[in-house]
Design an enzyme around this catalytic site. Structure first.
Site, PDB file in Angstrom:
ATOM      1  N   ASP A   1       0.792  -1.199  -0.018  1.00 45.08           N
ATOM      2  CA  ASP A   1      -0.050   0.070  -0.031  1.00 45.08           C
ATOM      3  C   ASP A   1       0.900   1.102  -0.067  1.00 45.08           C
ATOM      4  OD1 ASP A   1       1.073  -0.360   2.618  1.00 45.08           O
ATOM      5  OD2 ASP A   1      -0.973  -0.601   3.389  1.00 45.08           O
TER       6      ASP A   1
ATOM      7  N   ASN B   1      -7.782  -2.432  14.376  1.00 46.44           N
ATOM      8  CA  ASN B   1      -8.968  -2.644  13.847  1.00 46.44           C
ATOM      9  C   ASN B   1      -9.021  -3.953  12.764  1.00 46.44           C
ATOM     10  OD1 ASN B   1      -7.754  -1.560  11.424  1.00 46.44           O
ATOM     11  ND2 ASN B   1      -9.205   0.137  11.386  1.00 46.44           N
TER      12      ASN B   1
ATOM     13  N   HIS C   1      -7.158  -4.374   9.777  1.00 47.73           N
ATOM     14  CA  HIS C   1      -6.926  -4.027   8.690  1.00 47.73           C
ATOM     15  C   HIS C   1      -5.479  -4.829   8.232  1.00 47.73           C
ATOM     16  CE1 HIS C   1      -4.715  -0.075   9.554  1.00 47.73           C
ATOM     17  NE2 HIS C   1      -3.740  -0.974   9.133  1.00 47.73           N
TER      18      HIS C   1
ATOM     19  N   GLU D   1      -9.574  -1.526   5.074  1.00 45.50           N
ATOM     20  CA  GLU D   1     -10.136  -0.958   6.503  1.00 45.50           C
ATOM     21  C   GLU D   1     -11.138  -1.951   6.679  1.00 45.50           C
ATOM     22  OE1 GLU D   1      -8.399   0.744   8.567  1.00 45.50           O
ATOM     23  OE2 GLU D   1      -7.890   2.634   7.775  1.00 45.50           O
TER      24      GLU D   1
END
Ligand SMILES: N[C@@H]1[C@@H](O)[C@H](O)[C@@H](COP(=O)(O)O)O[C@@H]1O
Length: 265
Positions: free
Chosen positions: A67, A136, A138, A143
């Site tokens: 990413d 979280n 991800h 996400e």
């Protein structure tokens, strides 16, 4: 999903690096999917040291990073391209032309995403994909609520991720809200996935990934459907698992079996 629980972060890095070194011994022109974040740093240092000792070469390797922030030029100190050069590529004998990071400053990000997918395909696919995990759940910048079969695309970052990563940006400095990330479908096509997590802040995400339902709410849980994923965690990151002792027992059995098979070779 294989879960390996080790005493501390240093052993997590060593174990993870060992997987990459074994792969390089088998296939010097391997294709690696790489990750940023603080977690893989010690693994990169292990690989750099090994390269400097002449035990391994990256001359034939191709890499694709997971990413990148949108709207940061590659030269920006917080860009993931800059991070990868600084922390890894500049210290090994890899050909810089063989290292790819999604172009955060692409004039047309949609075209850039399609080209990134095509480049992975043209390289023959990813042999090992390295991952960290967000608090979280991800992976990359996929996400919660990400489509579990998504491909490389533009993703909006959650408030939690922006806050977690704010520590890297100066007060008042522009901090991106968007990213380009490999999709979960892209990651799922890697032949082997190696996910590292250390520290108590990751314990909930690890539990959701390993034990929770496969759900877009915890994108990493999609890896339950991946045929070859190794999750390497320290005691803290494993601390919310229901039965860590069972995973340790499995690993001991695996090592014993390996030793037995090596004895027969
Ligand atoms: N996009 C990256 C992820 O790839 C990484 O896994 C995560 C965790 O980072 P850290 O290892 O610093 O906890 O942070 C970022 O959001």
């Amino acid at each position: 999903m294989k879960v390996v629980i080790l005493d501390d972060a240093a052993n997590v890095a060593k174990y993870g690096a060992g997987i990459f070194l074994d792969q390089l011994a088998k296939k010097p022109d391997s294709v690696f999917g790489l990750a940023t974040g603080s977690t893989p740093l010690s693994l990169y240092r292990e690989l750099i040291d090994s390269n400097h000792r002449g035990e391994v070469s990256f001359a034939g390797v191709k890499t694709f990073n997971l990413d990148e922030y949108m709207d940061l030029a590659p030269e920006h100190p917080q860009s993931y391209r800059h991070f990868m050069n600084r922390e890894f590529f500049d210290h090994i004998d890899i050909n810089p032309d063989n290292t790819r990071v999604p172009p955060g400053d692409a004039a047309n990000p949609l075209v850039a995403c399609r080209e990134y997918e095509a480049a992975i395909r043209d390289a023959g696919g990813i042999d090992i994909q390295l991952l960290g995990i967000g608090r979280n759940g991800h992976i990359g910048f996929n996400e919660p609520t990400s489509c579990l079969s998504s491909r490389t695309r533009v993703k909006t970052l959650t408030r939690e991720t922006i806050e977690d990563n704010a520590r890297f940006f100066r007060e008042g400095e522009f901090q991106p809200q968007l990213s380009i990330t490999m999709g979960i479908g892209t990651i799922m096509e890697a032949r082997l996935v190696v996910l590292l997590a250390t520290g108590r802040s990751k314990a909930k995400a690890i539990r959701a990934m390993v034990e929770g339902p496969v759900s877009a709410w915890c994108p990493a849980s999609a890896l339950q459907m991946h045929p070859a994923t190794v999750v390497i965690v320290d005691e803290d990151a494993a601390s919310e698992l229901t039965d860590p002792a069972f995973f340790k027992h499995i690993e001991a059995q695996n090592q014993a079996l390996l030793a037995r098979l090596q004895g027969q070779a």
